[in-house]
Design a protein around this motif. Structure first.
Motif, PDB file in Angstrom:
ATOM      1  N   ILE A   1       0.883  -1.172   0.000  1.00 14.54           N
ATOM      2  CA  ILE A   1       0.000   0.000   0.000  1.00 14.54           C
ATOM      3  C   ILE A   1       0.915   1.214   0.000  1.00 14.54           C
ATOM      4  CG2 ILE A   1      -1.759   1.281   1.259  1.00 14.54           C
ATOM      5  CD1 ILE A   1      -2.666  -1.436   2.459  1.00 14.54           C
ATOM      6  N   THR A   2       0.933   1.943  -1.114  1.00 12.45           N
ATOM      7  CA  THR A   2       1.888   3.043  -1.287  1.00 12.45           C
ATOM      8  C   THR A   2       1.287   4.418  -1.028  1.00 12.45           C
ATOM      9  OG1 THR A   2       1.408   3.116  -3.655  1.00 12.45           O
ATOM     10  CG2 THR A   2       3.253   1.729  -2.954  1.00 12.45           C
ATOM     11  N   GLN A   3      -0.040   4.533  -1.007  1.00  9.37           N
ATOM     12  CA  GLN A   3      -0.704   5.819  -0.775  1.00  9.37           C
ATOM     13  C   GLN A   3      -0.789   6.070   0.729  1.00  9.37           C
ATOM     14  OE1 GLN A   3      -1.786   8.118  -3.085  1.00  9.37           O
ATOM     15  NE2 GLN A   3      -2.193   9.406  -1.324  1.00  9.37           N
ATOM     16  N   PRO A   4      -0.060   7.068   1.259  1.00 10.07           N
ATOM     17  CA  PRO A   4      -0.093   7.310   2.705  1.00 10.07           C
ATOM     18  C   PRO A   4      -1.430   7.882   3.160  1.00 10.07           C
ATOM     19  CG  PRO A   4       1.250   8.974   1.608  1.00 10.07           C
ATOM     20  CD  PRO A   4       0.834   7.982   0.556  1.00 10.07           C
ATOM     21  N   TRP A   5      -1.692   7.736   4.452  1.00 12.85           N
ATOM     22  CA  TRP A   5      -2.856   8.316   5.129  1.00 12.85           C
ATOM     23  C   TRP A   5      -4.169   7.929   4.451  1.00 12.85           C
ATOM     24  CZ3 TRP A   5      -1.839   9.784   9.851  1.00 12.85           C
ATOM     25  CH2 TRP A   5      -0.527  10.116  10.163  1.00 12.85           C
ATOM     26  N   THR A   6      -4.293   6.625   4.210  1.00 13.83           N
ATOM     27  CA  THR A   6      -5.508   6.073   3.619  1.00 13.83           C
ATOM     28  C   THR A   6      -6.018   4.937   4.504  1.00 13.83           C
ATOM     29  OG1 THR A   6      -4.126   4.643   2.221  1.00 13.83           O
ATOM     30  CG2 THR A   6      -4.944   6.680   1.229  1.00 13.83           C
ATOM     31  N   VAL A   7      -7.253   4.543   4.276  1.00 15.59           N
ATOM     32  CA  VAL A   7      -7.863   3.428   4.987  1.00 15.59           C
ATOM     33  C   VAL A   7      -8.163   2.342   3.964  1.00 15.59           C
ATOM     34  CG1 VAL A   7      -9.813   2.677   6.420  1.00 15.59           C
ATOM     35  CG2 VAL A   7      -8.890   4.999   6.675  1.00 15.59           C
ATOM     36  N   HIS A   8      -7.743   1.122   4.279  1.00 12.52           N
ATOM     37  CA  HIS A   8      -7.933  -0.021   3.386  1.00 12.52           C
ATOM     38  C   HIS A   8      -8.672  -1.119   4.138  1.00 12.52           C
ATOM     39  CE1 HIS A   8      -5.093   1.291   0.162  1.00 12.52           C
ATOM     40  NE2 HIS A   8      -4.771   2.111   1.157  1.00 12.52           N
ATOM     41  N   ALA A   9      -9.579  -1.806   3.440  1.00  8.38           N
ATOM     42  CA  ALA A   9     -10.324  -2.892   4.073  1.00  8.38           C
ATOM     43  C   ALA A   9     -10.774  -3.882   3.014  1.00  8.38           C
ATOM     44  CB  ALA A   9     -11.530  -2.342   4.823  1.00  8.38           C
ATOM     45  N   GLY A  10     -11.064  -5.099   3.452  1.00  9.81           N
ATOM     46  CA  GLY A  10     -11.633  -6.117   2.573  1.00  9.81           C
ATOM     47  C   GLY A  10     -10.686  -7.254   2.257  1.00  9.81           C
ATOM     48  N   HIS A  11     -11.188  -8.137   1.359  1.00 14.76           N
ATOM     49  CA  HIS A  11     -10.455  -9.329   0.901  1.00 14.76           C
ATOM     50  C   HIS A  11     -10.420  -9.349  -0.609  1.00 14.76           C
ATOM     51  CE1 HIS A  11     -11.799 -10.811   4.889  1.00 14.76           C
ATOM     52  NE2 HIS A  11     -10.572 -11.239   4.906  1.00 14.76           N
ATOM     53  N   PRO A  12      -9.392  -8.941  -1.278  1.00 11.27           N
ATOM     54  CA  PRO A  12      -8.204  -8.308  -0.708  1.00 11.27           C
ATOM     55  C   PRO A  12      -8.509  -6.867  -0.307  1.00 11.27           C
ATOM     56  CG  PRO A  12      -8.025  -8.345  -3.085  1.00 11.27           C
ATOM     57  CD  PRO A  12      -9.297  -9.084  -2.731  1.00 11.27           C
ATOM     58  N   ALA A  13      -7.630  -6.323   0.537  1.00 10.27           N
ATOM     59  CA  ALA A  13      -7.832  -4.948   1.013  1.00 10.27           C
ATOM     60  C   ALA A  13      -7.759  -3.978  -0.160  1.00 10.27           C
ATOM     61  CB  ALA A  13      -6.775  -4.599   2.056  1.00 10.27           C
ATOM     62  N   ARG A  14      -8.658  -3.006  -0.142  1.00 14.91           N
ATOM     63  CA  ARG A  14      -8.645  -1.934  -1.147  1.00 14.91           C
ATOM     64  C   ARG A  14      -8.909  -0.625  -0.418  1.00 14.91           C
ATOM     65  NH1 ARG A  14     -13.716  -0.312  -2.028  1.00 14.91           N
ATOM     66  NH2 ARG A  14     -15.392  -1.721  -1.467  1.00 14.91           N
ATOM     67  N   GLN A  15      -8.514   0.465  -1.017  1.00 16.49           N
ATOM     68  CA  GLN A  15      -8.705   1.764  -0.382  1.00 16.49           C
ATOM     69  C   GLN A  15     -10.191   2.088  -0.318  1.00 16.49           C
ATOM     70  OE1 GLN A  15      -6.247   5.014  -1.748  1.00 16.49           O
ATOM     71  NE2 GLN A  15      -7.809   6.502  -1.153  1.00 16.49           N
TER      72      GLN A  15
END
Length: 189
Positions: free
Chosen positions: A162-176
């Motif tokens: 995950i290269t984008q700072p200050w983001t929230v990621h969730a899921g399978h697979p995780a996505r922003q």
């Protein structure tokens, strides 16, 4: 550390010296680390450092956190590693300052090449930036780097960096799923 070309059905995957070192750590973990009272963070930090961990100040590693190889662990200042966390650090796991790994999270630095004849074991490092929060029961796979300020939601699966700072990621697979804005408010105040 990892033996190449071995037959894992009848021979070990690690050198004798490595296995001996792991057994020494396992005994210390069971007898001294795991039964220590929750507030004894300095004691557990001392034990981890005794086995080669590089730890910043104010680190809180709780007694039910599982660390596979302390010599492959680097924690910045004020990092929290919760009870029930697994740091399967066959390769380096580096966690930046002010980051938290919550209960039940699993950072998995090793796997097998399922296409090889001997199911070859291999490892890759995991790097978490500063101010990262890996929420409860999340899984972070080998070779993943997570940028500063990222939140990985509960029970998420992270298989790519995950290269984008200050983001929230969730899921399978995780996505922003959103941006974190708290840091932006602080910098403009």
């Amino acid at each position: 550390m990892i033996l190449q070309g071995n037959d894992p059905h009848c021979s070990p995957s690690f050198s004798f010296g490595h296995r001996l070192r792991r057994q020494a750590w396992n005994m210390v973990y069971v007898l001294l680390f795991r039964p220590s009272p929750r507030p004894f963070h300095a004691w557990r930090a001392f034990l981890l450092k005794l086995f080669g961990a590089r730890l910043g100040k104010g680190v809180h590693v709780y007694p039910r956190a599982k660390v596979w190889a302390p010599w492959n662990l680097e924690l910045g200042d004020h990092v929290g590693i919760a009870d029930g966390t697994t740091l399967y650090n066959m390769a380096l796991i580096r966690i930046g300052r002010y980051s938290v790994v919550s209960q039940g999270a699993h950072l998995c630095g090793g796997s097998h090449d399922y296409n090889s004849r001997n199911f070859q074991l291999y490892a890759k490092p995991i790097v978490l930036g500063e101010h990262v929060w890996v929420c409860a029961d999340a899984f972070v796979s080998l070779g993943v780097c997570i940028a500063d300020g990222v939140v990985v939601g509960a029970r998420s699966l992270v298989t790519k960096s995950i290269t984008q700072p200050w983001t929230v990621h969730a899921g399978h697979p995780a996505r922003q799923i959103r941006l974190r804005t708290h840091h932006l408010q602080e910098s403009t105040s």
